[in-house]
Design a protein around this motif. Structure first.
Motif, PDB file in Angstrom:
ATOM      1  N   ILE A  40     -45.618   7.220 -85.185  1.00  0.00           N
ATOM      2  CA  ILE A  40     -44.592   7.389 -86.222  1.00  0.00           C
ATOM      3  C   ILE A  40     -43.179   7.218 -85.648  1.00  0.00           C
ATOM      4  CG2 ILE A  40     -44.179   9.887 -86.040  1.00  0.00           C
ATOM      5  CD1 ILE A  40     -44.599   9.992 -89.115  1.00  0.00           C
ATOM      6  N   ASN A  41     -43.026   7.374 -84.334  1.00  0.00           N
ATOM      7  CA  ASN A  41     -41.719   7.283 -83.665  1.00  0.00           C
ATOM      8  C   ASN A  41     -41.840   6.338 -82.465  1.00  0.00           C
ATOM      9  OD1 ASN A  41     -39.115   7.810 -82.806  1.00  0.00           O
ATOM     10  ND2 ASN A  41     -39.666   9.731 -81.780  1.00  0.00           N
ATOM     11  N   PRO A  42     -41.989   5.040 -82.768  1.00  0.00           N
ATOM     12  CA  PRO A  42     -42.348   4.091 -81.697  1.00  0.00           C
ATOM     13  C   PRO A  42     -41.290   3.981 -80.604  1.00  0.00           C
ATOM     14  CG  PRO A  42     -41.809   2.919 -83.745  1.00  0.00           C
ATOM     15  CD  PRO A  42     -41.857   4.376 -84.082  1.00  0.00           C
ATOM     16  N   GLN A  43     -41.765   3.944 -79.363  1.00  0.00           N
ATOM     17  CA  GLN A  43     -40.895   3.835 -78.186  1.00  0.00           C
ATOM     18  C   GLN A  43     -40.944   2.432 -77.587  1.00  0.00           C
ATOM     19  OE1 GLN A  43     -38.886   6.472 -77.388  1.00  0.00           O
ATOM     20  NE2 GLN A  43     -39.763   7.284 -79.274  1.00  0.00           N
ATOM     21  N   ALA A  44     -41.613   1.520 -78.243  1.00  0.00           N
ATOM     22  CA  ALA A  44     -41.726   0.135 -77.792  1.00  0.00           C
ATOM     23  C   ALA A  44     -42.112  -0.680 -79.025  1.00  0.00           C
ATOM     24  CB  ALA A  44     -42.802   0.020 -76.708  1.00  0.00           C
ATOM     25  N   PRO A  45     -41.912  -2.010 -78.988  1.00  0.00           N
ATOM     26  CA  PRO A  45     -42.272  -2.825 -80.158  1.00  0.00           C
ATOM     27  C   PRO A  45     -43.725  -2.607 -80.612  1.00  0.00           C
ATOM     28  CG  PRO A  45     -40.902  -4.103 -78.677  1.00  0.00           C
ATOM     29  CD  PRO A  45     -41.190  -2.797 -77.966  1.00  0.00           C
ATOM     30  N   THR A  46     -44.633  -2.492 -79.657  1.00  0.00           N
ATOM     31  CA  THR A  46     -45.998  -2.030 -79.977  1.00  0.00           C
ATOM     32  C   THR A  46     -46.150  -0.622 -79.422  1.00  0.00           C
ATOM     33  OG1 THR A  46     -47.018  -4.228 -79.945  1.00  0.00           O
ATOM     34  CG2 THR A  46     -48.468  -2.353 -79.505  1.00  0.00           C
ATOM     35  N   HIS A  47     -46.494   0.317 -80.276  1.00  0.00           N
ATOM     36  CA  HIS A  47     -46.754   1.691 -79.824  1.00  0.00           C
ATOM     37  C   HIS A  47     -47.857   2.246 -80.720  1.00  0.00           C
ATOM     38  CE1 HIS A  47     -45.032   5.865 -78.456  1.00  0.00           C
ATOM     39  NE2 HIS A  47     -46.361   5.781 -78.334  1.00  0.00           N
ATOM     40  N   ILE A  48     -49.057   2.228 -80.178  1.00  0.00           N
ATOM     41  CA  ILE A  48     -50.257   2.625 -80.921  1.00  0.00           C
ATOM     42  C   ILE A  48     -50.906   3.802 -80.194  1.00  0.00           C
ATOM     43  CG2 ILE A  48     -52.587   1.853 -81.596  1.00  0.00           C
ATOM     44  CD1 ILE A  48     -51.420  -1.005 -81.871  1.00  0.00           C
ATOM     45  N   LEU A  49     -51.421   4.739 -80.945  1.00  0.00           N
ATOM     46  CA  LEU A  49     -52.148   5.877 -80.379  1.00  0.00           C
ATOM     47  C   LEU A  49     -53.646   5.653 -80.584  1.00  0.00           C
ATOM     48  CD1 LEU A  49     -49.874   8.721 -81.830  1.00  0.00           C
ATOM     49  CD2 LEU A  49     -49.812   7.744 -79.514  1.00  0.00           C
ATOM     50  N   VAL A  50     -54.397   5.816 -79.510  1.00  0.00           N
ATOM     51  CA  VAL A  50     -55.858   5.662 -79.561  1.00  0.00           C
ATOM     52  C   VAL A  50     -56.465   7.033 -79.294  1.00  0.00           C
ATOM     53  CG1 VAL A  50     -57.850   4.587 -78.445  1.00  0.00           C
ATOM     54  CG2 VAL A  50     -55.771   3.240 -78.862  1.00  0.00           C
ATOM     55  N   ILE A  51     -57.315   7.478 -80.201  1.00  0.00           N
ATOM     56  CA  ILE A  51     -57.884   8.837 -80.090  1.00  0.00           C
ATOM     57  C   ILE A  51     -59.401   8.809 -80.306  1.00  0.00           C
ATOM     58  CG2 ILE A  51     -55.729   9.857 -80.983  1.00  0.00           C
ATOM     59  CD1 ILE A  51     -57.310  10.563 -83.583  1.00  0.00           C
ATOM     60  N   PRO A  52     -60.084   9.819 -79.748  1.00  0.00           N
ATOM     61  CA  PRO A  52     -61.481  10.034 -80.137  1.00  0.00           C
ATOM     62  C   PRO A  52     -61.497  10.804 -81.462  1.00  0.00           C
ATOM     63  CG  PRO A  52     -60.837  11.698 -78.545  1.00  0.00           C
ATOM     64  CD  PRO A  52     -59.623  10.814 -78.763  1.00  0.00           C
ATOM     65  N   ARG A  53     -62.508  10.599 -82.283  1.00  0.00           N
ATOM     66  CA  ARG A  53     -62.602  11.432 -83.495  1.00  0.00           C
ATOM     67  C   ARG A  53     -62.852  12.891 -83.139  1.00  0.00           C
ATOM     68  NH1 ARG A  53     -62.539   9.054 -88.380  1.00  0.00           N
ATOM     69  NH2 ARG A  53     -63.058   6.854 -88.332  1.00  0.00           N
ATOM     70  N   TYR A 108     -60.901   2.805 -74.009  1.00  0.00           N
ATOM     71  CA  TYR A 108     -60.324   1.757 -73.153  1.00  0.00           C
ATOM     72  C   TYR A 108     -60.642   0.363 -73.693  1.00  0.00           C
ATOM     73  CZ  TYR A 108     -58.429   4.737 -69.496  1.00  0.00           C
ATOM     74  OH  TYR A 108     -57.662   5.644 -68.801  1.00  0.00           O
ATOM     75  N   ALA A 109     -61.858   0.177 -74.176  1.00  0.00           N
ATOM     76  CA  ALA A 109     -62.212  -1.134 -74.741  1.00  0.00           C
ATOM     77  C   ALA A 109     -61.334  -1.428 -75.947  1.00  0.00           C
ATOM     78  CB  ALA A 109     -63.695  -1.156 -75.121  1.00  0.00           C
ATOM     79  N   LEU A 110     -61.056  -0.403 -76.731  1.00  0.00           N
ATOM     80  CA  LEU A 110     -60.209  -0.595 -77.912  1.00  0.00           C
ATOM     81  C   LEU A 110     -58.770  -0.928 -77.509  1.00  0.00           C
ATOM     82  CD1 LEU A 110     -59.668  -0.603 -80.902  1.00  0.00           C
ATOM     83  CD2 LEU A 110     -59.636   1.912 -80.888  1.00  0.00           C
ATOM     84  N   THR A 111     -58.235  -0.261 -76.469  1.00  0.00           N
ATOM     85  CA  THR A 111     -56.863  -0.611 -76.062  1.00  0.00           C
ATOM     86  C   THR A 111     -56.801  -2.075 -75.630  1.00  0.00           C
ATOM     87  OG1 THR A 111     -57.153   0.219 -73.805  1.00  0.00           O
ATOM     88  CG2 THR A 111     -56.180   1.732 -75.380  1.00  0.00           C
ATOM     89  N   SER A 112     -57.822  -2.576 -74.956  1.00  0.00           N
ATOM     90  CA  SER A 112     -57.837  -3.993 -74.543  1.00  0.00           C
ATOM     91  C   SER A 112     -57.825  -4.908 -75.749  1.00  0.00           C
ATOM     92  CB  SER A 112     -59.080  -4.302 -73.707  1.00  0.00           C
ATOM     93  OG  SER A 112     -59.089  -3.538 -72.548  1.00  0.00           O
ATOM     94  N   LYS A 113     -58.666  -4.597 -76.731  1.00  0.00           N
ATOM     95  CA  LYS A 113     -58.715  -5.419 -77.943  1.00  0.00           C
ATOM     96  C   LYS A 113     -57.366  -5.393 -78.676  1.00  0.00           C
ATOM     97  CE  LYS A 113     -60.296  -4.896 -82.691  1.00  0.00           C
ATOM     98  NZ  LYS A 113     -59.596  -6.044 -83.151  1.00  0.00           N
ATOM     99  N   LEU A 114     -56.778  -4.201 -78.792  1.00  0.00           N
ATOM    100  CA  LEU A 114     -55.501  -4.089 -79.507  1.00  0.00           C
ATOM    101  C   LEU A 114     -54.388  -4.809 -78.745  1.00  0.00           C
ATOM    102  CD1 LEU A 114     -55.734  -0.342 -80.593  1.00  0.00           C
ATOM    103  CD2 LEU A 114     -55.985  -2.350 -82.072  1.00  0.00           C
ATOM    104  N   ALA A 115     -54.402  -4.728 -77.422  1.00  0.00           N
ATOM    105  CA  ALA A 115     -53.396  -5.436 -76.616  1.00  0.00           C
ATOM    106  C   ALA A 115     -53.512  -6.935 -76.872  1.00  0.00           C
ATOM    107  CB  ALA A 115     -53.578  -5.112 -75.136  1.00  0.00           C
ATOM    108  N   ASP A 116     -54.730  -7.450 -76.955  1.00  0.00           N
ATOM    109  CA  ASP A 116     -54.925  -8.877 -77.286  1.00  0.00           C
ATOM    110  C   ASP A 116     -54.408  -9.164 -78.692  1.00  0.00           C
ATOM    111  OD1 ASP A 116     -56.087  -9.349 -74.839  1.00  0.00           O
ATOM    112  OD2 ASP A 116     -58.150  -9.298 -75.594  1.00  0.00           O
ATOM    113  N   ASP A 117     -54.785  -8.316 -79.638  1.00  0.00           N
ATOM    114  CA  ASP A 117     -54.364  -8.521 -81.036  1.00  0.00           C
ATOM    115  C   ASP A 117     -52.838  -8.525 -81.160  1.00  0.00           C
ATOM    116  OD1 ASP A 117     -57.027  -8.439 -81.699  1.00  0.00           O
ATOM    117  OD2 ASP A 117     -56.951  -6.474 -82.685  1.00  0.00           O
ATOM    118  N   GLU A 118     -52.175  -7.687 -80.332  1.00  0.00           N
ATOM    119  CA  GLU A 118     -50.715  -7.534 -80.426  1.00  0.00           C
ATOM    120  C   GLU A 118     -49.980  -8.555 -79.555  1.00  0.00           C
ATOM    121  OE1 GLU A 118     -48.834  -4.778 -82.106  1.00  0.00           O
ATOM    122  OE2 GLU A 118     -50.675  -4.700 -83.270  1.00  0.00           O
ATOM    123  N   GLY A 119     -50.744  -9.387 -78.831  1.00  0.00           N
ATOM    124  CA  GLY A 119     -50.131 -10.438 -78.019  1.00  0.00           C
ATOM    125  C   GLY A 119     -49.459  -9.919 -76.756  1.00  0.00           C
TER     126      GLY A 119
END
Ligand code: 5GP
Ligand code: ZN
Length: 114
Positions: A32-45, A66-77
């Motif tokens: 909600i308060n991004p500190q970079a152009p991409t700022h995503i939080l990855v959590i376990p349920r 970790y696998a999800l952060t890799s996928k999101l990093a690719d998605d976000e370029g």
């Protein structure tokens, strides 16, 4: 699921979150308060308070995070690189006591962090 926990409530769709990915075990949403152009939080349920409470029983969900952060990093370029941060406890700046990994990128990061 903890009713008192902000991130458990976002995961349950009880509170709004800009969710970019969700599965049975993990969730990703924009900070909600991004500190970079991409700022995503990855959590376990599962409600794990911080990395300090992680045990070998959580190996599967941590690998999914970790696998999800890799996928999101690719998605976000973020091919130039990105930062993964998990603050543990108040002295490190953990403000929401539900394990989360910050995925930040889209700008040059400095080291050491503050
Ligand atoms: P921490 O400070 O615990 O490492 O990170 C918590 C993060 O959660 C902060 O970056 C903060 O901006 C973010 N945050 C706090 N409340 C909300 C919220 O209601 N929705 C979203 N999407 N992010 C939040
Ligand atoms: Zn929680």
């Amino acid at each position: 699921m903890s009713r008192d926990c902000l991130f458990c409530r976002i995961a349950a769709h009880d509170l709004d979150g800009d969710i970019v990915f969700e599965s049975e075990d993990v969730l990703a949403f924009r900070d909600i308060n991004p500190q970079a152009p991409t700022h995503i939080l990855v959590i376990p349920r599962e409600h794990i308070p911080s990395a300090h409470e992680v045990s070998s029983a959580h190996a599967g969900v941590l690998a999914q995070m970790y696998a999800l952060t890799s996928k999101l990093a690719d998605d976000e370029g973020l091919s130039e690189g990105y930062r993964l941060v998990s603050n543990v406890g108040p002295a490190a700046g953990e403000s929401v006591p539900h394990l989360h990994m910050h995925l930040m990128g889209g700008r040059t990061m400095t080291w050491p962090p503050g």
